[in-house]
Design a protein around this motif. Structure first.
Motif, PDB file in Angstrom:
ATOM      1  N   HIS A 206       0.837  -1.333   0.045  1.00 46.35           N
ATOM      2  CA  HIS A 206      -0.061   0.036  -0.058  1.00 46.35           C
ATOM      3  C   HIS A 206       0.690   1.040  -0.234  1.00 46.35           C
ATOM      4  CE1 HIS A 206       0.707  -0.818   4.162  1.00 46.35           C
ATOM      5  NE2 HIS A 206       0.773   0.468   4.487  1.00 46.35           N
TER       6      HIS A 206
ATOM      7  N   PHE B  24       4.869  -4.266  13.907  1.00 43.69           N
ATOM      8  CA  PHE B  24       3.617  -4.351  13.816  1.00 43.69           C
ATOM      9  C   PHE B  24       2.991  -5.469  14.017  1.00 43.69           C
ATOM     10  CE2 PHE B  24       4.517   0.177  12.581  1.00 43.69           C
ATOM     11  CZ  PHE B  24       3.405   0.819  12.560  1.00 43.69           C
TER      12      PHE B  24
ATOM     13  N   ARG C 205      -0.941  -4.979  15.294  1.00 38.76           N
ATOM     14  CA  ARG C 205      -1.497  -3.803  14.417  1.00 38.76           C
ATOM     15  C   ARG C 205      -1.475  -4.398  13.006  1.00 38.76           C
ATOM     16  NH1 ARG C 205       1.907   1.226  15.757  1.00 38.76           N
ATOM     17  NH2 ARG C 205       0.291   2.235  14.546  1.00 38.76           N
ATOM     18  N   ASP C 206      -2.404  -3.848  12.311  1.00 39.86           N
ATOM     19  CA  ASP C 206      -2.641  -4.330  10.740  1.00 39.86           C
ATOM     20  C   ASP C 206      -1.410  -3.610  10.076  1.00 39.86           C
ATOM     21  OD1 ASP C 206      -4.800  -5.495   8.901  1.00 39.86           O
ATOM     22  OD2 ASP C 206      -4.075  -3.857   8.018  1.00 39.86           O
ATOM     23  N   ARG C 207      -1.086  -4.385   8.974  1.00 38.37           N
ATOM     24  CA  ARG C 207       0.176  -3.925   8.049  1.00 38.37           C
ATOM     25  C   ARG C 207      -0.278  -2.572   7.462  1.00 38.37           C
ATOM     26  NH1 ARG C 207       2.634  -7.721   4.972  1.00 38.37           N
ATOM     27  NH2 ARG C 207       3.169  -6.291   3.359  1.00 38.37           N
ATOM     28  N   GLU C 208      -1.573  -2.528   6.927  1.00 40.97           N
ATOM     29  CA  GLU C 208      -2.057  -1.347   6.600  1.00 40.97           C
ATOM     30  C   GLU C 208      -2.075  -0.125   7.361  1.00 40.97           C
ATOM     31  OE1 GLU C 208      -3.451  -4.325   5.774  1.00 40.97           O
ATOM     32  OE2 GLU C 208      -2.840  -4.103   3.670  1.00 40.97           O
ATOM     33  N   GLU C 209      -1.655  -0.062   8.438  1.00 41.93           N
ATOM     34  CA  GLU C 209      -1.702   1.000   9.541  1.00 41.93           C
ATOM     35  C   GLU C 209      -0.027   1.538   9.259  1.00 41.93           C
ATOM     36  OE1 GLU C 209      -2.678   0.690  13.431  1.00 41.93           O
ATOM     37  OE2 GLU C 209      -3.783  -1.082  13.025  1.00 41.93           O
ATOM     38  N   ILE C 210       0.779   0.776   8.872  1.00 45.08           N
ATOM     39  CA  ILE C 210       2.408   1.097   8.621  1.00 45.08           C
ATOM     40  C   ILE C 210       2.280   2.158   7.473  1.00 45.08           C
ATOM     41  CG2 ILE C 210       4.446   0.579   7.695  1.00 45.08           C
ATOM     42  CD1 ILE C 210       3.773  -2.229   8.467  1.00 45.08           C
ATOM     43  N   GLU C 211       2.877   3.422   7.943  1.00 46.28           N
ATOM     44  CA  GLU C 211       2.886   4.754   7.303  1.00 46.28           C
ATOM     45  C   GLU C 211       4.495   5.003   6.794  1.00 46.28           C
ATOM     46  OE1 GLU C 211       0.653   6.221   5.702  1.00 46.28           O
ATOM     47  OE2 GLU C 211      -1.114   5.343   6.948  1.00 46.28           O
TER      48      GLU C 211
ATOM     49  N   ASP D  66       7.032   5.555   9.322  1.00 46.63           N
ATOM     50  CA  ASP D  66       7.211   4.620  10.235  1.00 46.63           C
ATOM     51  C   ASP D  66       8.749   4.082   9.616  1.00 46.63           C
ATOM     52  OD1 ASP D  66       5.274   4.838  12.086  1.00 46.63           O
ATOM     53  OD2 ASP D  66       3.882   3.892  10.653  1.00 46.63           O
TER      54      ASP D  66
END
Length: 330
Positions: free
Chosen positions: A73, A221, A226-232, A235
Protein backbone atom coordinates in the motif's frame (compact mmCIF):
# COMPACT_ATOMS: atom_id res chain seq x y z
CA UNK A 1 -1.08 -3.23 -36.06
CA UNK A 2 0.99 -6.40 -36.21
CA UNK A 3 -1.92 -8.28 -37.83
CA UNK A 4 -2.34 -5.53 -40.42
CA UNK A 5 1.36 -5.58 -41.25
CA UNK A 6 1.29 -9.36 -41.67
CA UNK A 7 -1.68 -9.09 -44.03
CA UNK A 8 0.05 -6.44 -46.12
CA UNK A 9 3.25 -8.47 -46.24
CA UNK A 10 1.25 -11.48 -47.42
CA UNK A 11 -0.29 -9.33 -50.13
CA UNK A 12 3.15 -8.16 -51.24
CA UNK A 13 4.42 -11.74 -51.41
CA UNK A 14 1.39 -12.96 -53.38
CA UNK A 15 1.69 -10.02 -55.73
CA UNK A 16 5.37 -10.70 -56.25
CA UNK A 17 4.74 -14.36 -57.05
CA UNK A 18 2.02 -13.44 -59.49
CA UNK A 19 4.10 -10.85 -61.33
CA UNK A 20 5.05 -13.27 -64.09
CA UNK A 21 1.39 -13.64 -64.99
CA UNK A 22 1.11 -9.97 -65.92
CA UNK A 23 2.36 -8.00 -68.85
CA UNK A 24 5.58 -5.97 -68.32
CA UNK A 25 3.74 -2.74 -67.49
CA UNK A 26 1.51 -4.41 -64.90
CA UNK A 27 4.44 -6.30 -63.47
CA UNK A 28 6.38 -3.06 -63.00
CA UNK A 29 3.36 -1.48 -61.32
CA UNK A 30 2.87 -4.41 -58.92
CA UNK A 31 6.54 -4.50 -57.98
CA UNK A 32 6.47 -0.73 -57.40
CA UNK A 33 3.41 -1.00 -55.15
CA UNK A 34 5.04 -3.89 -53.28
CA UNK A 35 8.22 -1.92 -52.69
CA UNK A 36 6.26 1.11 -51.50
CA UNK A 37 4.19 -1.03 -49.16
CA UNK A 38 7.34 -2.67 -47.86
CA UNK A 39 8.87 0.70 -47.05
CA UNK A 40 5.64 1.85 -45.42
CA UNK A 41 5.42 -1.29 -43.27
CA UNK A 42 9.04 -0.91 -42.18
CA UNK A 43 8.62 2.74 -41.27
CA UNK A 44 5.26 2.14 -39.57
CA UNK A 45 6.60 -0.70 -37.43
CA UNK A 46 9.81 1.08 -36.38
CA UNK A 47 9.54 2.46 -32.86
CA UNK A 48 9.98 6.22 -32.69
CA UNK A 49 10.41 8.69 -29.88
CA UNK A 50 7.01 10.32 -30.35
CA UNK A 51 3.49 10.30 -28.93
CA UNK A 52 2.46 7.28 -31.00
CA UNK A 53 4.96 5.15 -29.12
CA UNK A 54 5.33 7.03 -25.84
CA UNK A 55 2.09 8.04 -24.08
CA UNK A 56 1.46 7.84 -20.34
CA UNK A 57 -1.63 5.90 -19.23
CA UNK A 58 -2.31 7.10 -15.68
CA UNK A 59 -5.47 5.04 -15.35
CA UNK A 60 -3.66 1.95 -16.57
CA UNK A 61 -0.89 2.37 -14.01
CA UNK A 62 -3.38 2.90 -11.20
CA UNK A 63 -5.33 -0.20 -12.23
CA UNK A 64 -2.17 -2.31 -12.48
CA UNK A 65 -1.00 -1.23 -9.03
CA UNK A 66 -4.42 -2.00 -7.53
CA UNK A 67 -4.99 -5.35 -9.22
CA UNK A 68 -1.52 -6.79 -9.77
CA UNK A 69 0.68 -5.54 -6.92
CA UNK A 70 -0.19 -7.13 -3.59
CA UNK A 71 0.59 -6.07 -0.04
CA UNK A 72 2.33 -2.81 -1.00
CA UNK A 73 0.00 0.00 0.00
CA UNK A 74 2.87 2.42 0.67
CA UNK A 75 4.80 1.71 -2.53
CA UNK A 76 1.64 1.82 -4.68
CA UNK A 77 0.68 5.23 -3.37
CA UNK A 78 4.14 6.73 -3.80
CA UNK A 79 4.72 5.27 -7.28
CA UNK A 80 1.36 6.43 -8.63
CA UNK A 81 1.75 9.99 -7.37
CA UNK A 82 5.41 10.27 -8.35
CA UNK A 83 5.09 8.92 -11.90
CA UNK A 84 1.77 10.64 -12.63
CA UNK A 85 3.02 14.00 -11.39
CA UNK A 86 6.22 13.71 -13.40
CA UNK A 87 4.61 12.53 -16.65
CA UNK A 88 1.94 15.23 -16.56
CA UNK A 89 4.58 17.95 -16.15
CA UNK A 90 5.54 19.24 -19.59
CA UNK A 91 8.59 21.00 -18.18
CA UNK A 92 10.09 19.05 -15.27
CA UNK A 93 13.06 20.65 -13.50
CA UNK A 94 15.00 17.37 -13.33
CA UNK A 95 14.66 13.68 -14.23
CA UNK A 96 12.48 11.48 -12.05
CA UNK A 97 14.69 9.38 -9.76
CA UNK A 98 13.12 6.54 -7.78
CA UNK A 99 14.96 4.23 -5.39
CA UNK A 100 13.01 1.04 -4.62
CA UNK A 101 13.99 -0.97 -1.53
CA UNK A 102 12.92 -4.27 -0.03
CA UNK A 103 13.53 -7.99 0.05
CA UNK A 104 13.53 -10.11 -3.08
CA UNK A 105 10.15 -11.07 -4.52
CA UNK A 106 8.25 -8.14 -3.05
CA UNK A 107 7.52 -6.44 -6.38
CA UNK A 108 10.33 -3.99 -7.19
CA UNK A 109 11.02 -5.37 -10.68
CA UNK A 110 7.30 -5.87 -11.22
CA UNK A 111 6.57 -2.21 -10.50
CA UNK A 112 9.33 -1.12 -12.89
CA UNK A 113 7.66 -3.25 -15.55
CA UNK A 114 4.27 -1.68 -14.83
CA UNK A 115 5.70 1.81 -15.19
CA UNK A 116 7.29 0.91 -18.53
CA UNK A 117 4.12 -0.76 -19.81
CA UNK A 118 2.06 2.34 -19.08
CA UNK A 119 4.48 4.77 -20.71
CA UNK A 120 5.92 2.91 -23.70
CA UNK A 121 3.82 1.13 -26.27
CA UNK A 122 6.38 -1.68 -26.37
CA UNK A 123 6.72 -1.83 -22.58
CA UNK A 124 9.95 -3.44 -21.38
CA UNK A 125 10.72 -4.36 -24.99
CA UNK A 126 10.94 -0.70 -25.94
CA UNK A 127 14.27 0.44 -27.31
CA UNK A 128 13.93 3.42 -24.96
CA UNK A 129 13.93 1.27 -21.80
CA UNK A 130 17.40 0.25 -20.61
CA UNK A 131 18.11 -2.24 -17.83
CA UNK A 132 21.47 -2.58 -16.06
CA UNK A 133 22.40 -5.33 -13.62
CA UNK A 134 25.59 -5.06 -11.62
CA UNK A 135 26.85 -8.62 -12.07
CA UNK A 136 26.22 -8.60 -15.82
CA UNK A 137 27.25 -5.09 -16.85
CA UNK A 138 29.72 -4.16 -14.10
CA UNK A 139 31.29 -7.45 -12.92
CA UNK A 140 34.93 -6.46 -12.31
CA UNK A 141 35.84 -3.99 -9.54
CA UNK A 142 39.21 -3.36 -11.18
CA UNK A 143 37.45 -1.81 -14.19
CA UNK A 144 35.40 0.70 -12.20
CA UNK A 145 36.77 3.77 -14.01
CA UNK A 146 36.05 2.18 -17.38
CA UNK A 147 32.51 1.36 -16.28
CA UNK A 148 31.96 4.97 -15.20
CA UNK A 149 32.97 6.27 -18.62
CA UNK A 150 30.87 3.66 -20.44
CA UNK A 151 27.84 4.39 -18.27
CA UNK A 152 28.09 8.11 -18.91
CA UNK A 153 28.35 7.55 -22.66
CA UNK A 154 25.48 5.07 -22.65
CA UNK A 155 23.11 7.36 -20.77
CA UNK A 156 24.07 10.42 -22.80
CA UNK A 157 23.74 8.59 -26.11
CA UNK A 158 20.32 7.17 -25.34
CA UNK A 159 18.88 10.40 -23.94
CA UNK A 160 20.21 12.20 -27.04
CA UNK A 161 18.29 9.64 -29.09
CA UNK A 162 15.13 9.99 -26.98
CA UNK A 163 14.65 12.47 -24.15
CA UNK A 164 11.97 10.26 -22.57
CA UNK A 165 14.27 7.33 -21.94
CA UNK A 166 14.03 5.08 -18.88
CA UNK A 167 17.01 3.55 -17.08
CA UNK A 168 16.56 0.74 -14.57
CA UNK A 169 19.49 -0.23 -12.35
CA UNK A 170 18.88 -3.62 -10.76
CA UNK A 171 20.91 -5.15 -7.92
CA UNK A 172 22.10 -1.77 -6.66
CA UNK A 173 23.20 -3.46 -3.43
CA UNK A 174 25.77 -5.40 -5.48
CA UNK A 175 27.01 -2.40 -7.42
CA UNK A 176 30.44 -0.88 -6.83
CA UNK A 177 30.17 2.08 -4.43
CA UNK A 178 30.50 5.32 -6.34
CA UNK A 179 29.69 3.92 -9.77
CA UNK A 180 26.30 5.55 -9.87
CA UNK A 181 27.98 8.86 -8.96
CA UNK A 182 29.32 9.01 -12.51
CA UNK A 183 25.86 9.94 -13.83
CA UNK A 184 25.12 12.42 -11.03
CA UNK A 185 25.23 15.46 -13.39
CA UNK A 186 22.49 13.87 -15.52
CA UNK A 187 20.17 13.65 -12.50
CA UNK A 188 20.70 17.22 -11.32
CA UNK A 189 18.81 20.45 -11.94
CA UNK A 190 20.43 21.38 -15.24
CA UNK A 191 18.64 22.74 -18.26
CA UNK A 192 21.14 21.09 -20.60
CA UNK A 193 24.57 19.47 -20.44
CA UNK A 194 26.61 19.68 -23.64
CA UNK A 195 23.40 20.47 -25.49
CA UNK A 196 21.48 17.51 -24.08
CA UNK A 197 18.50 17.81 -21.70
CA UNK A 198 17.94 14.94 -19.26
CA UNK A 199 14.88 16.45 -17.59
CA UNK A 200 12.34 14.04 -19.12
CA UNK A 201 14.26 10.84 -18.40
CA UNK A 202 13.38 8.38 -15.63
CA UNK A 203 15.93 6.59 -13.46
CA UNK A 204 14.88 3.68 -11.24
CA UNK A 205 17.23 2.04 -8.73
CA UNK A 206 16.31 -1.39 -7.33
CA UNK A 207 17.98 -2.64 -4.16
CA UNK A 208 17.62 -5.19 -1.37
CA UNK A 209 19.38 -2.70 0.92
CA UNK A 210 17.04 -1.59 3.68
CA UNK A 211 15.07 -4.82 3.42
CA UNK A 212 15.96 -5.91 6.95
CA UNK A 213 14.86 -2.66 8.57
CA UNK A 214 11.63 -2.62 6.55
CA UNK A 215 10.92 -6.22 7.55
CA UNK A 216 11.67 -5.50 11.22
CA UNK A 217 9.14 -2.66 11.20
CA UNK A 218 6.52 -4.94 9.63
CA UNK A 219 7.32 -7.61 12.22
CA UNK A 220 7.02 -5.10 15.06
CA UNK A 221 3.56 -4.09 13.85
CA UNK A 222 2.52 -7.74 13.58
CA UNK A 223 3.87 -8.53 17.07
CA UNK A 224 1.87 -5.60 18.47
CA UNK A 225 -1.29 -6.93 16.83
CA UNK A 226 -1.50 -4.00 14.44
CA UNK A 227 -2.61 -4.30 10.83
CA UNK A 228 0.13 -3.87 8.19
CA UNK A 229 -2.02 -1.25 6.41
CA UNK A 230 -1.42 0.96 9.45
CA UNK A 231 2.27 1.19 8.55
CA UNK A 232 3.04 4.62 7.11
CA UNK A 233 6.08 5.92 5.27
CA UNK A 234 7.14 7.89 8.34
CA UNK A 235 7.41 4.62 10.27
CA UNK A 236 10.08 3.44 7.82
CA UNK A 237 11.89 6.58 6.69
CA UNK A 238 14.52 6.86 9.43
CA UNK A 239 15.49 3.18 9.46
CA UNK A 240 15.48 3.03 5.66
CA UNK A 241 17.65 6.13 5.38
CA UNK A 242 20.22 4.71 7.78
CA UNK A 243 20.27 1.38 5.95
CA UNK A 244 20.76 2.99 2.56
CA UNK A 245 23.06 5.88 3.44
CA UNK A 246 25.35 4.01 5.83
CA UNK A 247 25.46 0.64 4.08
CA UNK A 248 28.50 0.07 1.87
CA UNK A 249 26.48 -2.50 -0.06
CA UNK A 250 23.57 -0.21 -0.88
CA UNK A 251 25.03 1.10 -4.15
CA UNK A 252 24.23 4.62 -2.94
CA UNK A 253 26.73 4.72 -0.08
CA UNK A 254 28.64 8.01 0.04
CA UNK A 255 27.22 9.16 -3.27
CA UNK A 256 26.55 12.81 -4.03
CA UNK A 257 23.05 11.78 -5.11
CA UNK A 258 22.26 11.60 -1.42
CA UNK A 259 24.05 14.81 -0.45
CA UNK A 260 22.35 16.76 -3.24
CA UNK A 261 18.91 15.21 -2.61
CA UNK A 262 18.70 14.00 -6.20
CA UNK A 263 16.72 10.86 -5.35
CA UNK A 264 13.12 12.05 -5.45
CA UNK A 265 11.55 9.12 -3.60
CA UNK A 266 12.86 6.24 -1.51
CA UNK A 267 10.14 3.61 -1.87
CA UNK A 268 9.87 0.78 0.72
CA UNK A 269 8.46 -2.63 -0.22
CA UNK A 270 7.05 -4.62 2.70
CA UNK A 271 7.58 -8.38 3.16
CA UNK A 272 4.68 -10.47 1.88
CA UNK A 273 2.36 -12.62 3.98
CA UNK A 274 0.71 -15.91 3.02
CA UNK A 275 -2.46 -14.16 1.81
CA UNK A 276 -0.42 -12.02 -0.58
CA UNK A 277 1.40 -15.04 -2.00
CA UNK A 278 -1.98 -16.69 -2.64
CA UNK A 279 -3.05 -13.62 -4.62
CA UNK A 280 0.22 -13.78 -6.58
CA UNK A 281 -0.48 -17.41 -7.47
CA UNK A 282 -4.02 -16.62 -8.60
CA UNK A 283 -2.76 -13.72 -10.73
CA UNK A 284 -0.09 -15.95 -12.28
CA UNK A 285 -2.74 -18.57 -13.15
CA UNK A 286 -4.73 -15.91 -14.94
CA UNK A 287 -1.62 -14.68 -16.77
CA UNK A 288 -0.93 -18.23 -17.94
CA UNK A 289 -4.48 -18.63 -19.22
CA UNK A 290 -5.36 -21.14 -16.48
CA UNK A 291 -8.56 -21.23 -14.48
CA UNK A 292 -8.16 -19.55 -11.10
CA UNK A 293 -8.06 -22.24 -8.42
CA UNK A 294 -7.92 -21.10 -4.81
CA UNK A 295 -7.01 -24.55 -3.48
CA UNK A 296 -4.02 -24.82 -5.80
CA UNK A 297 -2.95 -21.24 -5.02
CA UNK A 298 -3.11 -22.00 -1.31
CA UNK A 299 -1.00 -25.16 -1.72
CA UNK A 300 1.59 -23.25 -3.73
CA UNK A 301 1.74 -20.53 -1.08
CA UNK A 302 2.07 -23.03 1.77
CA UNK A 303 5.00 -24.68 0.02
CA UNK A 304 7.16 -21.57 0.45
CA UNK A 305 9.50 -20.83 3.34
CA UNK A 306 8.25 -18.33 5.93
CA UNK A 307 9.68 -16.61 8.98
CA UNK A 308 9.74 -16.37 11.96
CA UNK A 309 9.78 -20.16 11.82
CA UNK A 310 7.16 -20.97 14.47
CA UNK A 311 4.62 -18.38 13.27
CA UNK A 312 5.41 -18.43 9.51
CA UNK A 313 4.34 -14.81 8.99
CA UNK A 314 6.40 -13.51 6.04
CA UNK A 315 7.53 -15.27 2.87
CA UNK A 316 11.34 -15.39 2.66
CA UNK A 317 11.31 -15.00 -1.14
CA UNK A 318 8.03 -13.17 -1.52
CA UNK A 319 6.37 -14.20 -4.77
CA UNK A 320 9.64 -14.81 -6.63
CA UNK A 321 9.29 -18.61 -7.11
CA UNK A 322 5.54 -18.71 -7.71
CA UNK A 323 5.87 -19.23 -11.46
CA UNK A 324 7.98 -22.40 -11.24
CA UNK A 325 6.01 -23.87 -8.32
CA UNK A 326 2.74 -23.26 -10.13
CA UNK A 327 3.99 -25.37 -13.04
CA UNK A 328 4.57 -28.23 -10.58
CA UNK A 329 1.12 -28.06 -9.01
CA UNK A 330 -0.78 -27.64 -12.27
Amino acid sequence: MKTTCKSLLLYVLIASVAVNAFDPFTATFVVGVGAALGRWIYEYSQEKCDSKWIAFNATGLETDLERRLFGQHIASRIILKAVTGFMKNDNPKKPLVLSLHGWTGTGKNFVSQMIAENIYKEGMESSFVHVFTSELHFPHPSQLETYKTQLQQWVKGNVTNCAQSMFIFDEMDKMHPGLIDSIKPYLDYYDKLDGVSYRKAIFIFLSNAGGESITQTALDFWSAGRDREEIELRDLEVALSLSVFNNKKSGLWHTSLIDKNLVDFFVPFLPLEHKHVVLCALAEMEAKGLQRNLDVADRVARDLVYFPKPERVFSVKGCKTIDSKLDYYT
